[in-house]
Scaffold this active site. Structure first.
Site, PDB file in Angstrom:
ATOM      1  CB  ALA A  67      -0.886  -0.015   1.230  1.00 32.29           C
ATOM      2  N   GLY A 112       0.674  -4.884   0.964  1.00 32.80           N
ATOM      3  CA  GLY A 112      -0.486  -4.919   0.072  1.00 32.80           C
ATOM      4  C   GLY A 112      -0.184  -5.597  -1.264  1.00 32.80           C
ATOM      5  CD  GLU A 115      -2.140  -7.314   2.959  1.00 35.51           C
ATOM      6  OE1 GLU A 115      -1.684  -6.191   2.647  1.00 35.51           O
ATOM      7  OE2 GLU A 115      -2.787  -7.518   3.989  1.00 35.51           O
ATOM      8  CD  GLU A 135       1.586  -5.400   5.763  1.00 35.36           C
ATOM      9  OE1 GLU A 135       2.384  -6.312   6.065  1.00 35.36           O
ATOM     10  OE2 GLU A 135       0.803  -5.482   4.792  1.00 35.36           O
TER      11      GLU A 135
HETATM   12  N1  CAA Z   1       4.623   3.130  -0.651  1.00 36.20           N
HETATM   13  C1  CAA Z   1       5.055   4.247  -1.246  1.00 36.20           C
HETATM   14  N2  CAA Z   1       6.227   4.350  -1.901  1.00 36.20           N
HETATM   15  C2  CAA Z   1       6.988   3.252  -1.955  1.00 36.20           C
HETATM   16  C3  CAA Z   1       6.618   2.038  -1.363  1.00 36.20           C
HETATM   17  C4  CAA Z   1       5.373   1.991  -0.691  1.00 36.20           C
HETATM   18  N3  CAA Z   1       4.902   0.875  -0.126  1.00 36.20           N
HETATM   19  N4  CAA Z   1       7.600   1.127  -1.562  1.00 36.20           N
HETATM   20  C5  CAA Z   1       8.552   1.757  -2.289  1.00 36.20           C
HETATM   21  N5  CAA Z   1       8.189   3.032  -2.528  1.00 36.20           N
HETATM   22  C6  CAA Z   1       8.944   4.068  -3.245  1.00 36.20           C
HETATM   23  C7  CAA Z   1      10.118   4.588  -2.409  1.00 36.20           C
HETATM   24  O1  CAA Z   1       9.663   5.563  -1.507  1.00 36.20           O
HETATM   25  C8  CAA Z   1      11.007   5.131  -3.487  1.00 36.20           C
HETATM   26  O2  CAA Z   1      10.500   6.382  -3.900  1.00 36.20           O
HETATM   27  P1  CAA Z   1      11.466   7.693  -3.951  1.00 36.20           P
HETATM   28  O3  CAA Z   1      12.470   7.339  -5.006  1.00 36.20           O
HETATM   29  O4  CAA Z   1      10.541   8.786  -4.321  1.00 36.20           O
HETATM   30  O5  CAA Z   1      12.085   7.800  -2.611  1.00 36.20           O
HETATM   31  C9  CAA Z   1      10.805   4.159  -4.651  1.00 36.20           C
HETATM   32  O6  CAA Z   1       9.563   3.501  -4.394  1.00 36.20           O
HETATM   33  C10 CAA Z   1      11.878   3.093  -4.737  1.00 36.20           C
HETATM   34  O7  CAA Z   1      11.967   2.440  -3.476  1.00 36.20           O
HETATM   35  P2  CAA Z   1      13.360   2.277  -2.657  1.00 36.20           P
HETATM   36  O8  CAA Z   1      14.292   3.399  -2.971  1.00 36.20           O
HETATM   37  O9  CAA Z   1      13.014   2.049  -1.230  1.00 36.20           O
HETATM   38  O10 CAA Z   1      13.922   0.937  -3.350  1.00 36.20           O
HETATM   39  P3  CAA Z   1      14.897  -0.137  -2.708  1.00 36.20           P
HETATM   40  O11 CAA Z   1      15.326  -1.022  -3.822  1.00 36.20           O
HETATM   41  O12 CAA Z   1      15.947   0.520  -1.875  1.00 36.20           O
HETATM   42  O13 CAA Z   1      13.967  -0.989  -1.692  1.00 36.20           O
HETATM   43  C11 CAA Z   1      11.965  -2.152  -1.002  1.00 36.20           C
HETATM   44  C12 CAA Z   1      12.899  -1.765  -2.183  1.00 36.20           C
HETATM   45  C13 CAA Z   1      12.691  -3.108  -0.064  1.00 36.20           C
HETATM   46  C14 CAA Z   1      10.763  -2.837  -1.609  1.00 36.20           C
HETATM   47  C15 CAA Z   1      11.551  -0.876  -0.239  1.00 36.20           C
HETATM   48  O14 CAA Z   1      11.067   0.093  -1.164  1.00 36.20           O
HETATM   49  C16 CAA Z   1      10.512  -1.085   0.814  1.00 36.20           C
HETATM   50  O15 CAA Z   1      10.789  -1.607   1.870  1.00 36.20           O
HETATM   51  N6  CAA Z   1       9.241  -0.636   0.534  1.00 36.20           N
HETATM   52  C17 CAA Z   1       8.165  -0.647   1.486  1.00 36.20           C
HETATM   53  C18 CAA Z   1       7.642  -2.041   1.735  1.00 36.20           C
HETATM   54  C19 CAA Z   1       6.522  -1.995   2.758  1.00 36.20           C
HETATM   55  O16 CAA Z   1       6.719  -1.643   3.906  1.00 36.20           O
HETATM   56  N7  CAA Z   1       5.318  -2.383   2.326  1.00 36.20           N
HETATM   57  C20 CAA Z   1       4.164  -2.427   3.198  1.00 36.20           C
HETATM   58  C21 CAA Z   1       3.365  -1.149   3.050  1.00 36.20           C
HETATM   59  S1  CAA Z   1       2.032  -1.048   4.213  1.00 36.20           S
HETATM   60  C22 CAA Z   1       0.827  -2.039   3.586  1.00 36.20           C
HETATM   61  O17 CAA Z   1       0.953  -2.594   2.518  1.00 36.20           O
HETATM   62  C23 CAA Z   1      -0.406  -2.174   4.443  1.00 36.20           C
HETATM   63  C24 CAA Z   1      -1.354  -3.238   4.048  1.00 36.20           C
HETATM   64  O18 CAA Z   1      -1.513  -4.265   4.670  1.00 36.20           O
HETATM   65  C25 CAA Z   1      -2.192  -3.092   2.862  1.00 36.20           C
END
Ligand code: CAA
Length: 261
Positions: A67, A112, A115, A135
């Protein structure tokens, strides 16, 4: 076809290919993505020429990294509840799509993203796929099925491990655990997913829909009721023209030609 901001939709014969298209945000799922997916899936469902859909992420890095955290970071808690945030994924997308669809997971399917993949009827993963429910690291918990669909898919031990540690699972572990049905080389993912979808789209459509419905019923009811419903569904299918055609075609050693009734 409608034009969208965050997804791409193409019809390839009887298969609808839907691509999550926010590669710079690793295809993070925001409200626009949800609204557009609901619309695209409703069109797929309504279009009699379409028999199966494939959902894939753009780029080779992610199916969807979750998400959209940037959409949630400053949103007041009361709004999540009053809007019933995330409800549409199940109530409008999953429940309204009776035709089969496949998630083709390339790269990260986190939060998400994992999911959403689990909402599909099955998942085909590339050998580079990574699944996780991180999460807990954001001080929240899954909200689109990560504690429910994941537990049903891989069991309590693995689901607890994934949700409590927030660790990623690679494609091999995901296949071993029953989360994905097949693993294919990354450069063959789209081709293999399309091939599977074409196979499904070539099946008698009512039978395809009922097979999907029957497997899903297994998660909702007791064994006795499920077996009863299964027999009733089987009996209903025997009343279709396609059943007569299917069995006659078998006896006559030729492929069946389906009418969808
Ligand atoms: N939401 C918004 N933006 C996201 C995102 C997310 N879930 N995941 C990645 N992005 C964005 C980053 O912010 C980044 O944007 P900017 O360049 O503008 O900063 C871009 O995508 C590239 O990401 P990274 O620079 O972080 O890439 P990386 O290769 O270093 O890491 C990753 C990759 C490990 C997937 C890392 O991006 C990450 O950990 N993402 C978040 C994962 C996460 O926590 N997901 C759960 C979200 S909450 C949820 O989903 C609730 C639910 O139950 C529905």
């Amino acid at each position: 076809q409608a034009s969208y901001e965050t997804i791409l939709v193409e019809q390839k014969g009887a298969v609808t290919l839907i691509t999550l298209n926010r590669p710079k945000a690793l295809n993070a799922l925001n409200s626009t993505v949800l609204a557009e997916l609901i619309d695209a899936f409703a069109r797929f469902e309504a279009d009699k020429s379409q028999g199966c859909a494939v959902l894939i992420g753009s780029g080779d890095k992610a199916f969807a990294a979750g998400a959209d955290i940037k959409e949630m970071v400053e949103k007041p808690g009361a709004d999540f509840y009053s809007e019933d945030f995330f409800a549409g994924w199940t109530t409008q997308l999953v429940k309204s799509t009776r035709k089969p669809w496949i998630a083709a997971v390339n790269g990260f399917a986190l939060g998400g993203g994992c999911e959403l993949a689990m909402m599909a009827d099955f998942i085909i993963a590339s050998d580079t796929a990574k699944f996780g429910q991180p999460e807990i690291k954001l001080a929240v918990a899954p909200g689109m099925g990560g504690t429910q669909r994941l537990t049903r898919a891989i069991g309590k031990a693995k689901a607890m491990d994934m949700c409590l540690t927030g660790r990623n699972m690679d494609a091999a572990e995901a296949e071993r655990s029953g989360l994905v049905s097949r693993i294919v080389p990354a450069d063959k993912l789209l081709e293999e997913a399309m091939k599977a979808a074409e196979q499904i789209a070539a099946m008698p459509p009512l039978a395809a829909m009922m097979n999907k419905e029957m497997v899903n019923i297994a998660f909702e009811t007791t064994l006795d009721t499920g077996l009863l419903m299964e027999r009733r569904m089987f009996q209903i299918l025997t009343a279709t023209e396609d059943k007569t055609e299917g069995m006659t075609a078998f006896v006559e050693k030729r492929p069946g030609v389906w009418k969808g009734r």
